[in-house]
Design an enzyme around this catalytic site. Structure first.
Site, PDB file in Angstrom:
ATOM      1  N   GLY A   1     -12.061   7.932  26.900  1.00 31.99           N
ATOM      2  CA  GLY A   1     -12.947   8.738  27.737  1.00 31.99           C
ATOM      3  C   GLY A   1     -13.487   7.879  28.855  1.00 31.99           C
ATOM      4  O   GLY A   1     -13.410   6.645  28.801  1.00 31.99           O
TER       5      GLY A   1
ATOM      6  N   CYS B   1      -9.298   3.206  22.976  1.00 24.94           N
ATOM      7  CA  CYS B   1     -10.041   2.866  24.203  1.00 24.94           C
ATOM      8  C   CYS B   1     -11.544   3.121  24.027  1.00 24.94           C
ATOM      9  O   CYS B   1     -12.185   2.401  23.284  1.00 24.94           O
ATOM     10  CB  CYS B   1      -9.444   3.640  25.376  1.00 24.94           C
ATOM     11  SG  CYS B   1      -9.910   2.927  26.952  1.00 24.94           S
ATOM     12  N   TYR B   2     -12.116   4.139  24.649  1.00 24.78           N
ATOM     13  CA  TYR B   2     -13.557   4.401  24.450  1.00 24.78           C
ATOM     14  C   TYR B   2     -13.837   4.602  22.952  1.00 24.78           C
ATOM     15  O   TYR B   2     -14.867   4.164  22.439  1.00 24.78           O
ATOM     16  CB  TYR B   2     -13.973   5.647  25.249  1.00 24.78           C
ATOM     17  CG  TYR B   2     -15.411   6.079  25.018  1.00 24.78           C
ATOM     18  CD1 TYR B   2     -16.474   5.376  25.573  1.00 24.78           C
ATOM     19  CD2 TYR B   2     -15.697   7.199  24.229  1.00 24.78           C
ATOM     20  CE1 TYR B   2     -17.792   5.763  25.356  1.00 24.78           C
ATOM     21  CE2 TYR B   2     -17.008   7.602  24.002  1.00 24.78           C
ATOM     22  CZ  TYR B   2     -18.056   6.880  24.569  1.00 24.78           C
ATOM     23  OH  TYR B   2     -19.345   7.276  24.351  1.00 24.78           O
TER      24      TYR B   2
ATOM     25  N   HIS C   1      -3.673   2.569  25.068  1.00 28.54           N
ATOM     26  CA  HIS C   1      -3.360   3.987  24.826  1.00 28.54           C
ATOM     27  C   HIS C   1      -1.957   4.142  24.213  1.00 28.54           C
ATOM     28  O   HIS C   1      -0.964   4.091  24.940  1.00 28.54           O
ATOM     29  CB  HIS C   1      -3.429   4.769  26.144  1.00 28.54           C
ATOM     30  CG  HIS C   1      -4.817   4.909  26.657  1.00 28.54           C
ATOM     31  ND1 HIS C   1      -5.609   5.984  26.350  1.00 28.54           N
ATOM     32  CD2 HIS C   1      -5.567   4.095  27.442  1.00 28.54           C
ATOM     33  CE1 HIS C   1      -6.790   5.847  26.929  1.00 28.54           C
ATOM     34  NE2 HIS C   1      -6.801   4.705  27.592  1.00 28.54           N
TER      35      HIS C   1
ATOM     36  N   GLU D   1      -0.679   6.823  23.183  1.00 33.62           N
ATOM     37  CA  GLU D   1      -0.147   8.169  23.450  1.00 33.62           C
ATOM     38  C   GLU D   1       0.643   8.264  24.753  1.00 33.62           C
ATOM     39  O   GLU D   1       1.353   9.238  24.969  1.00 33.62           O
ATOM     40  CB  GLU D   1      -1.295   9.193  23.453  1.00 33.62           C
ATOM     41  CG  GLU D   1      -2.292   9.093  24.601  1.00 33.62           C
ATOM     42  CD  GLU D   1      -3.422   8.066  24.367  1.00 33.62           C
ATOM     43  OE1 GLU D   1      -3.227   7.117  23.587  1.00 33.62           O
ATOM     44  OE2 GLU D   1      -4.489   8.210  24.995  1.00 33.62           O
TER      45      GLU D   1
ATOM     46  N   SER E   1       5.430  41.081  29.711  1.00 34.69           N
ATOM     47  CA  SER E   1       5.881  40.914  31.093  1.00 34.69           C
ATOM     48  C   SER E   1       7.357  40.539  31.151  1.00 34.69           C
ATOM     49  O   SER E   1       7.945  40.497  32.217  1.00 34.69           O
ATOM     50  CB  SER E   1       5.067  39.797  31.745  1.00 34.69           C
ATOM     51  OG  SER E   1       5.366  38.564  31.095  1.00 34.69           O
ATOM     52  N   GLY E   2       7.928  40.225  29.977  1.00 35.54           N
ATOM     53  CA  GLY E   2       9.284  39.692  29.982  1.00 35.54           C
ATOM     54  C   GLY E   2       9.262  38.167  29.977  1.00 35.54           C
ATOM     55  O   GLY E   2      10.283  37.524  29.816  1.00 35.54           O
ATOM     56  N   GLY E   3       8.074  37.578  30.146  1.00 36.98           N
ATOM     57  CA  GLY E   3       7.942  36.121  30.064  1.00 36.98           C
ATOM     58  C   GLY E   3       7.970  35.674  28.601  1.00 36.98           C
ATOM     59  O   GLY E   3       7.824  36.498  27.689  1.00 36.98           O
ATOM     60  N   VAL E   4       8.154  34.365  28.404  1.00 39.16           N
ATOM     61  CA  VAL E   4       8.327  33.848  27.043  1.00 39.16           C
ATOM     62  C   VAL E   4       7.090  34.098  26.168  1.00 39.16           C
ATOM     63  O   VAL E   4       7.207  34.562  25.030  1.00 39.16           O
ATOM     64  CB  VAL E   4       8.607  32.321  27.069  1.00 39.16           C
ATOM     65  CG1 VAL E   4       8.792  31.770  25.675  1.00 39.16           C
ATOM     66  CG2 VAL E   4       9.828  32.040  27.903  1.00 39.16           C
ATOM     67  N   ASP E   5       5.891  33.821  26.712  1.00 41.16           N
ATOM     68  CA  ASP E   5       4.690  33.861  25.864  1.00 41.16           C
ATOM     69  C   ASP E   5       4.407  35.269  25.336  1.00 41.16           C
ATOM     70  O   ASP E   5       4.195  35.460  24.136  1.00 41.16           O
ATOM     71  CB  ASP E   5       3.467  33.342  26.635  1.00 41.16           C
ATOM     72  CG  ASP E   5       3.697  31.966  27.201  1.00 41.16           C
ATOM     73  OD1 ASP E   5       4.625  31.289  26.721  1.00 41.16           O
ATOM     74  OD2 ASP E   5       2.977  31.569  28.128  1.00 41.16           O
ATOM     75  N   SER E   6       4.393  36.261  26.221  1.00 36.99           N
ATOM     76  CA  SER E   6       4.068  37.611  25.743  1.00 36.99           C
ATOM     77  C   SER E   6       5.189  38.161  24.850  1.00 36.99           C
ATOM     78  O   SER E   6       4.937  38.913  23.922  1.00 36.99           O
ATOM     79  CB  SER E   6       3.776  38.560  26.905  1.00 36.99           C
ATOM     80  OG  SER E   6       4.881  38.679  27.762  1.00 36.99           O
TER      81      SER E   6
ATOM     82  N   LYS F   1       3.562  24.922  25.005  1.00 40.62           N
ATOM     83  CA  LYS F   1       4.671  25.709  25.559  1.00 40.62           C
ATOM     84  C   LYS F   1       6.024  25.408  24.891  1.00 40.62           C
ATOM     85  O   LYS F   1       6.780  26.321  24.573  1.00 40.62           O
ATOM     86  CB  LYS F   1       4.772  25.427  27.066  1.00 40.62           C
ATOM     87  CG  LYS F   1       5.742  26.310  27.796  1.00 40.62           C
ATOM     88  CD  LYS F   1       5.071  27.604  28.183  1.00 40.62           C
ATOM     89  CE  LYS F   1       6.013  28.510  28.946  1.00 40.62           C
ATOM     90  NZ  LYS F   1       5.327  29.751  29.350  1.00 40.62           N
TER      91      LYS F   1
END
Ligand code: XMP
Length: 507
Positions: A53, A80-81, A166, A168, A218-223, A363
């Site tokens: 942080g 770190c922090y 770090h 990560e 909507s035809g998008g992946v998420d919905s 995602k």
């Protein structure tokens, strides 16, 4: 399911800690740094990580965790922090040091536990101002760098570790293995977080809800993924609604309808609202006004459907984990349901609660779930598409003629990228059109026609983007086809602006 909880002290890399841990099939969850001990215990973590942080432990308003966490007898790793918090809280001393950014050589002094399995040195990514000056009683130094004597410390009895660097970020060599050592060897977590398990447990959770669910798709992946999970759980009690606003890609409304009705066999309603949307947009050329009109019209059409066909108890949304974190809404353990009214401008009278089956996922995890649910590749691999659709890819007023040009030319761009085998490698690819014209020659005649611009970009997260260096042969085919197949177009240009200073969409 075994779980690691990451306390977020505000580092830009906090999210990455969870991502890296999930990559080796362990569930990791990011929570605000000030979570109470009681709430933390409800999550049943097998280990705790303090993120980095921007603060100093000596700042007046330095973020501090609930003090009881240090006595919890749970393994802790401070980064770190988080490392400085551990030093400070167990009675050591932190001092202001010269700021250190970038790669340093970490010499490993004790290669068991956290730093086991590596050679004598590794490259570690540093980004800090303060550092440990005196380590607390009961701790030992397990790694140092030229500038930082206590770059890695451990209290093996308490299983508390601190590292100044770090692990990560990809620039730290073997960083994932350091996290793995902590999570698997120290916390003894089982690697049981798989998308198959997620699908199974989410369907089971959703199957317990009562009442009907409305889901905008909507035809998008998420919905699509959200609606399929709910459909598998409650079948006909789900109603999927797809609003065709006339601003979608060529043939898209038919393709989406066919996939939903034939492949998925769910209650699916396509609302043809093309005329209403285009009428409302008539005469409007201001980008923000166009977006506002589309948003308002969408809510009107959607609410009308809900009022006529309801009552519905839930509105399902494809919210993802980064959206949940960004909105600052902390959640209860493994909640998929959040009580909330009047979301996204929908009228209060609908009294809808929110169902968010994907709120724990990133995602790429959603894509994996999509594969498990056998979503056709055409939906799964399609480029992101803006909510206001082609209205933001048409400069100025949206007219029938410009819509037709944008749709046909974009289809040519997509097809040619598919043929060249590069569609999956680029972030977005389309053609845009405005009101500018240029002279061309067709046969023996001069013709004053439209200019079409082709935009293809590379990006990782849409925050920044670079224009794609397409091979000239692909550009040539795209240009030839657009001028040959669309009568009104005389010129084709390729957009070579990156983001920033440009944006991906022109409006
Ligand atoms: P810009 O144009 O801001 O776009 O560089 C970044 C990413 O967001 C998409 N985009 C939108 N998506 N509603 C959406 O759902 C919108 O209003 C919208 N505007 C832009 C864009 O396609 C790109 O991926």
């Amino acid at each position: 399911m075994d779980k690691i909880v990451v306390l977020d002290f505000g580092s830009q890399y906090s999210h990455l800690i969870c991502r890296r841990i999930r990559d080796f099939s362990v569930y990791a969850e990011l929570v605000p740094y000030d979570i109470s001990m009681d709430d933390l215990l409800k999550l049943e973590p097998k280990g705790i990580i303090f993120s980095g942080g921007p603060s100093s432990v000596y700042d007046n308003d330095a973020p501090m965790p609930d003090g009881k966490i240090f006595q919890a007898e749970l393994p802790i790793l401070g980064i770190c922090y988080g490392h400085q918090l551990i030093v400070n809280n167990f009675g050591g001393k932190v001092k202001r040091a010269n700021k250190e950014y970038g790669s340093s050589l970490l010499s490993i002094d004790d290669n068991i536990d956290l730093l086991s399995g590596f050679g004598r040195t590794i490259r570690a990514w540093m980004s800090h101002g303060d550092e440990a000056e005196e380590i607390p009683n009961g701790f030992e130094i397990i790694g140092h760098t030229e500038n930082s004597e206590a770059a890695a410390i451990a209290n093996k009895q308490k299983t508390v570790f601190g590292i100044q660097f770090h692990p990560e970020v990809v620039h730290t060599e073997s960083g994932t293995d350091i996290l793995k050592n902590f999570v698997i060897n120290v916390c003894q977590v089982k690697q049981s977080w798989t998308m198959e398990k997620f699908v199974e447990s989410t369907i089971e959770k959703i199957s317990k809800i009562e009442g009907n669910v409305l889901c905008g798709v909507s035809g998008g992946v998420d919905s699509t993924v959200a609606s399929l999970l709910i459909h598998k759980a409650i079948g006909n009690r789900l109603q999927a609604v797809f609003v065709d606003n006339g601003l979608l890609r060529l043939n898209e409304p038919y393709e989406i309808e066919e996939i939903f009705t034939k492949n998925f066999e769910m209650n699916f309603e396509k609302i043809n609202a093309q005329e209403e949307f285009l009428l409302k947009l008539k005469g409007e050329s201001d980008p923000e006004r166009k977006r506002k009109i589309i948003g308002e019209e969408f809510i009107r059409v959607f609410s009308k459907f809900a009022e006529k066909n309801g009552p519905y108890k839930y509105l399902a949304q494809g919210t993802l984990y980064p959206d949940v974190i960004e909105s600052g809404v902390s959640k209860g353990p493994a909640a998929v349901i959040k009580s909330h009214h009047n979301v996204g401008g929908l009228p209060d009278s609908l009294k809808l609660e929110i169902l968010e089956p994907l709120r724990d996922l990133y995602k790429d995890e959603v894509r994996k779930v999509g594969k498990i649910l056998e979503i056709p590749d055409i939906l799964l691999n399609r480029h992101p598409f803006p909510g206001p659709g082609l209205a933001v890819r048409i400069i100025g007023e949206v007219t029938d003629k410009k819509l037709e040009i944008a749709k046909t030319a974009s289809k040519i761009v997509e097809d040619e990228l598919q043929t060249a085998g590069v569609y999956d490698q680029v972030w977005q690819a389309y053609a845009l059109v405005g009101d500018d014209k240029a002279v061309g020659v067709v046969g023996d005649e001069r013709k004053y026609g439209r200019i079409v611009m082709v935009r293809v970009v590379d990006s990782i997260d849409a925050m920044t983007a670079d224009w794609t260096r397409l091979p000239s042969g692909v550009l040539e085919r795209i240009s030839n086809r657009i001028t040959n197949e669309i009568d009104e177009v005389t010129w084709v240009s390729y957009v070579i602006s990156s983001k920033p200073p440009a944006t991906i969409e022109p409006q």
